[in-house]
Design a protein around this motif. Structure first.
Motif, PDB file in Angstrom:
ATOM      1  N   PRO A  45       0.808  -1.225   0.000  1.00  0.00           N
ATOM      2  CA  PRO A  45       0.000   0.000   0.000  1.00  0.00           C
ATOM      3  C   PRO A  45       0.840   1.274   0.000  1.00  0.00           C
ATOM      4  CG  PRO A  45       0.203  -0.806   2.232  1.00  0.00           C
ATOM      5  CD  PRO A  45       1.026  -1.731   1.359  1.00  0.00           C
ATOM      6  N   ILE A  46       0.230   2.335  -0.491  1.00  0.00           N
ATOM      7  CA  ILE A  46       0.754   3.693  -0.364  1.00  0.00           C
ATOM      8  C   ILE A  46      -0.446   4.605  -0.140  1.00  0.00           C
ATOM      9  CG2 ILE A  46       0.688   4.120  -2.862  1.00  0.00           C
ATOM     10  CD1 ILE A  46       3.272   5.597  -0.421  1.00  0.00           C
ATOM     11  N   MET A  47      -0.297   5.608   0.714  1.00  0.00           N
ATOM     12  CA  MET A  47      -1.411   6.507   0.991  1.00  0.00           C
ATOM     13  C   MET A  47      -1.027   7.950   0.713  1.00  0.00           C
ATOM     14  SD  MET A  47      -3.854   6.816   4.351  1.00  0.00           S
ATOM     15  CE  MET A  47      -5.440   7.660   4.214  1.00  0.00           C
ATOM     16  N   PHE A  48      -1.940   8.675   0.063  1.00  0.00           N
ATOM     17  CA  PHE A  48      -1.742  10.096  -0.208  1.00  0.00           C
ATOM     18  C   PHE A  48      -2.706  10.913   0.656  1.00  0.00           C
ATOM     19  CE2 PHE A  48      -0.248   7.995  -4.044  1.00  0.00           C
ATOM     20  CZ  PHE A  48       0.995   8.597  -4.202  1.00  0.00           C
ATOM     21  N   GLN A  49      -2.144  11.788   1.463  1.00  0.00           N
ATOM     22  CA  GLN A  49      -2.926  12.712   2.265  1.00  0.00           C
ATOM     23  C   GLN A  49      -2.551  14.137   1.866  1.00  0.00           C
ATOM     24  OE1 GLN A  49      -2.659  11.807   6.472  1.00  0.00           O
ATOM     25  NE2 GLN A  49      -2.909   9.607   6.138  1.00  0.00           N
ATOM     26  N   GLY A  50      -3.396  15.085   2.221  1.00  0.00           N
ATOM     27  CA  GLY A  50      -3.156  16.467   1.806  1.00  0.00           C
ATOM     28  C   GLY A  50      -3.156  17.430   2.970  1.00  0.00           C
ATOM     29  N   THR A  51      -2.637  18.600   2.733  1.00  0.00           N
ATOM     30  CA  THR A  51      -2.645  19.632   3.772  1.00  0.00           C
ATOM     31  C   THR A  51      -4.025  20.269   3.915  1.00  0.00           C
ATOM     32  OG1 THR A  51      -1.887  21.267   2.154  1.00  0.00           O
ATOM     33  CG2 THR A  51      -0.200  20.165   3.481  1.00  0.00           C
ATOM     34  N   HIS A  52      -4.889  20.071   2.902  1.00  0.00           N
ATOM     35  CA  HIS A  52      -6.248  20.613   2.930  1.00  0.00           C
ATOM     36  C   HIS A  52      -7.034  19.974   1.788  1.00  0.00           C
ATOM     37  CE1 HIS A  52      -4.882  22.980  -0.484  1.00  0.00           C
ATOM     38  NE2 HIS A  52      -3.890  23.460   0.257  1.00  0.00           N
ATOM     39  N   SER A  53      -8.312  20.265   1.710  1.00  0.00           N
ATOM     40  CA  SER A  53      -9.132  19.790   0.599  1.00  0.00           C
ATOM     41  C   SER A  53      -8.656  20.415  -0.712  1.00  0.00           C
ATOM     42  CB  SER A  53     -10.605  20.138   0.834  1.00  0.00           C
ATOM     43  OG  SER A  53     -11.114  19.453   1.952  1.00  0.00           O
ATOM     44  N   ASP A  54      -8.796  19.663  -1.791  1.00  0.00           N
ATOM     45  CA  ASP A  54      -8.451  20.128  -3.139  1.00  0.00           C
ATOM     46  C   ASP A  54      -6.957  20.400  -3.308  1.00  0.00           C
ATOM     47  OD1 ASP A  54      -9.433  20.586  -5.745  1.00  0.00           O
ATOM     48  OD2 ASP A  54      -9.309  22.756  -5.471  1.00  0.00           O
ATOM     49  N   ALA A  55      -6.130  19.717  -2.510  1.00  0.00           N
ATOM     50  CA  ALA A  55      -4.684  19.853  -2.675  1.00  0.00           C
ATOM     51  C   ALA A  55      -4.183  19.045  -3.866  1.00  0.00           C
ATOM     52  CB  ALA A  55      -3.960  19.389  -1.405  1.00  0.00           C
ATOM     53  N   GLY A  56      -5.010  18.109  -4.328  1.00  0.00           N
ATOM     54  CA  GLY A  56      -4.623  17.277  -5.466  1.00  0.00           C
ATOM     55  C   GLY A  56      -4.519  15.803  -5.129  1.00  0.00           C
ATOM     56  N   LYS A  57      -5.077  15.383  -3.994  1.00  0.00           N
ATOM     57  CA  LYS A  57      -4.996  13.978  -3.588  1.00  0.00           C
ATOM     58  C   LYS A  57      -5.629  13.055  -4.629  1.00  0.00           C
ATOM     59  CE  LYS A  57      -7.174  14.819   0.275  1.00  0.00           C
ATOM     60  NZ  LYS A  57      -7.213  16.301   0.326  1.00  0.00           N
TER      61      LYS A  57
END
Length: 502
Positions: A6-18
């Motif tokens: 697995p790999i997970m992408f999280q963002g600093t806020h909504s609509d960051a490009g996740k």
């Protein structure tokens, strides 16, 4: 024993490009020959996708599955939250309505059940696939919510997934948001972050280099890529945040002006995406009667709360303007799903499925009456559509709580092997249907636009782009773009090392 990496992408806020980075990695891993699946434990979105078995999931996960070359299942998005009113949403569990819940009730009462649902789906995917690309939501640093969150670090722990944090430089303050997010994480969660990606970069990378060096030295976290802004990437948007990029103003350089009503509970607005590729079309979203002006094509899109959005049309003056334009111009009006219901004579909700408002008169442009029901229709559909003295085989999907019945003067739009669907006026200037993705049918879309051109005295345009082919090309374009600017091999190495270290 779970076999997926697995790999997970999280963002600093909504609509960051996740969502878009997750889509890219689904395509990249699939291109490498890995059997790959997307996963988002809980998605809040009014843009839906219907699976082959007639279940409803977030549109982003459906599109990510397409990018990976697989059929989407509800395990890829086991919980979908569809806001319907202020602080209230319909909760979808494994593609079927669970119920309407207030935000506080969902947080307090659904948490334990949600954990079990997510764990079961994750286990299924981990044992069936070789790569799992997991998408978070919002920010993992929402400290007021983290004790009962179901979509960020708790899921990373559940999957034992390393995390890549995404920051959006286009909004400004990217280093502050990345550093602040890292500092607000629990120490154990911070150790999961194997790197960051800076997204939507514009300009000279050499000017950013000192900031990248500082960030790595200050945090000890490597920058794994700086992804330049990629314009005209026609991949379905996840939620209404993306609507901010659209103008309400006409583009006089384009020959066909398309206005889309943006009511408060707009849903599945990706129906209009094929028009964005058309060389002679300009699409704009309008919220007021003043913005409407005199379009050539008016689209009433889906709605998660038909009656209250219909009330919005009336109170804003849009309803009056729409009716006046129909009488005084060559305007063509199309309603999809909730928009189709609004075009009828009446919408009833006796059981309070979407709203406590039990009844509302429609715009009266189509001879149908709609009644909301507790059972939701979610199905892939196809049939033969009759328009402009011609027939077109069309495919789409249906997601609706209401059922519409024909009144006197009814004319069907689509013949579904003997079952009549949709409705149109005799002049074909107003028609509606429950078929989402109607405009994704290239031959019909071409004929519709050429009929509008004919009315305006313009020559027809033939050989318009195939939307589905363009989307496949967009997946490859996105993957190539990310491969050029992100350290893919290093990420894969870190994914393997992370599992060995755990």
């Amino acid at each position: 024993m779970a076999k997926a990496l697995p790999i997970m992408f999280q963002g600093t806020h909504s609509d960051a490009g996740k969502s878009i980075i997750t889509t890219a990695f689904c395509r990249i891993f699939a291109q490498k020959g890995w059997k790959t699946a997307p996963f988002k434990s809980q998605n809040m979105s009014l843009n839906s996708y219907v699976t082959i078995d007639g279940k409803e999931i977030g549109r982003a996960q459906g599109i990510q599955a397409e990018a990976a070359g697989i059929a989407a299942t509800t395990d890829m998005n086991p919980i979908l939250i569809k806001p319907s009113r202020e602080n209230e949403a319909q909760i979808i569990v494994h593609g079927k309505p669970y119920g309407n819940m207030k935000a506080v009730a969902y947080r307090n009462e659904f948490f334990q059940m949600g954990l079990q649902i997510i764990k079961q789906s994750l286990d299924v995917l981990m044992n069936e696939y070789e790569r799992i690309v997991i998408e978070g939501a919002g920010s993992p640093a929402e400290i007021n919510l983290n004790d009962r969150e179901l979509v960020n670090m708790r899921v990373a722990r559940m999957a034992n997934a390393p995390v890549i944090l995404i920051g959006d430089i286009d909004r400004g303050g990217v280093f502050a948001s990345l550093v602040g997010t890292l500092q607000l994480l629990e120490e154990e969660d911070r150790k999961r972050v194997i790197g960051v990606i800076i997204n939507k970069f514009r300009g000279d990378l050499s000017l950013l280099k000192p900031g990248l060096d500082w960030f790595e030295q200050y945090t000890g976290v490597p920058v794994l890529g700086v992804v330049p802004y990629l314009p005209n990437l026609h991949i379905d948007a996840e939620d209404s945040v993306s609507l901010s990029q659209f103008s309400a103003k006409k583009d006089e350089a384009k020959e066909i002006d398309i206005a889309v009503i943006q009511y408060p509970c707009i849903s599945n607005f990706t129906d209009i995406d094929p028009f964005l590729l058309e060389p002679d079309c300009h699409v704009r979203f309008v919220t007021t009667a003043e913005q409407l002006e005199k379009p050539d094509l008016l689209i009433l899109p889906g709605s998660k709360n038909t009656i209250e959005d219909l009330l919005y049309l009336k109170e804003s003056g849009l309803a009056t303007s729409i009716l006046r334009l129909y009488e005084t111009s060559n305007l063509t009006i199309v309603g999809i799903c909730g928009g189709y219901q609004m075009l009828g004579h009446q919408v009833d909700d006796p059981l309070g499925v979407e709203t406590p408002l039990m009844q509302m008169d429609g715009l009266g442009l189509l001879p149908i009456k709609t009644t909301m029901e507790k059972e939701k229709t979610t199905i892939l559909s196809e049939g033969v559509l009759t328009f402009a003295r011609d027939t077109f085989h069309v495919r789409g999907y249906e997601i609706h709580m209401g059922q519409s019945t024909a009144l006197e003067g009814y004319r069907p739009l689509i013949n579904m092997n003997g079952r009549m669907e949709g409705c149109k006026r005799e002049d074909e200037r107003v028609f509606g249907t429950y078929f989402h993705d109607l405009f994704h049918n290239d031959a019909f879309r071409e004929r519709l636009l050429n009929e509008i051109r004919r009315k305006k005295g313009l020559e027809p345009l033939y050989g318009r782009p195939s939307y589905r082919m363009m989307r496949e090309q967009a997946f490859d374009r996105l993957a190539d773009h990310v491969k050029r600017h992100v350290k893919i091999e290093e990420i894969e190495r870190k994914m393997i090392e992370f599992q060995k270290g755990r």
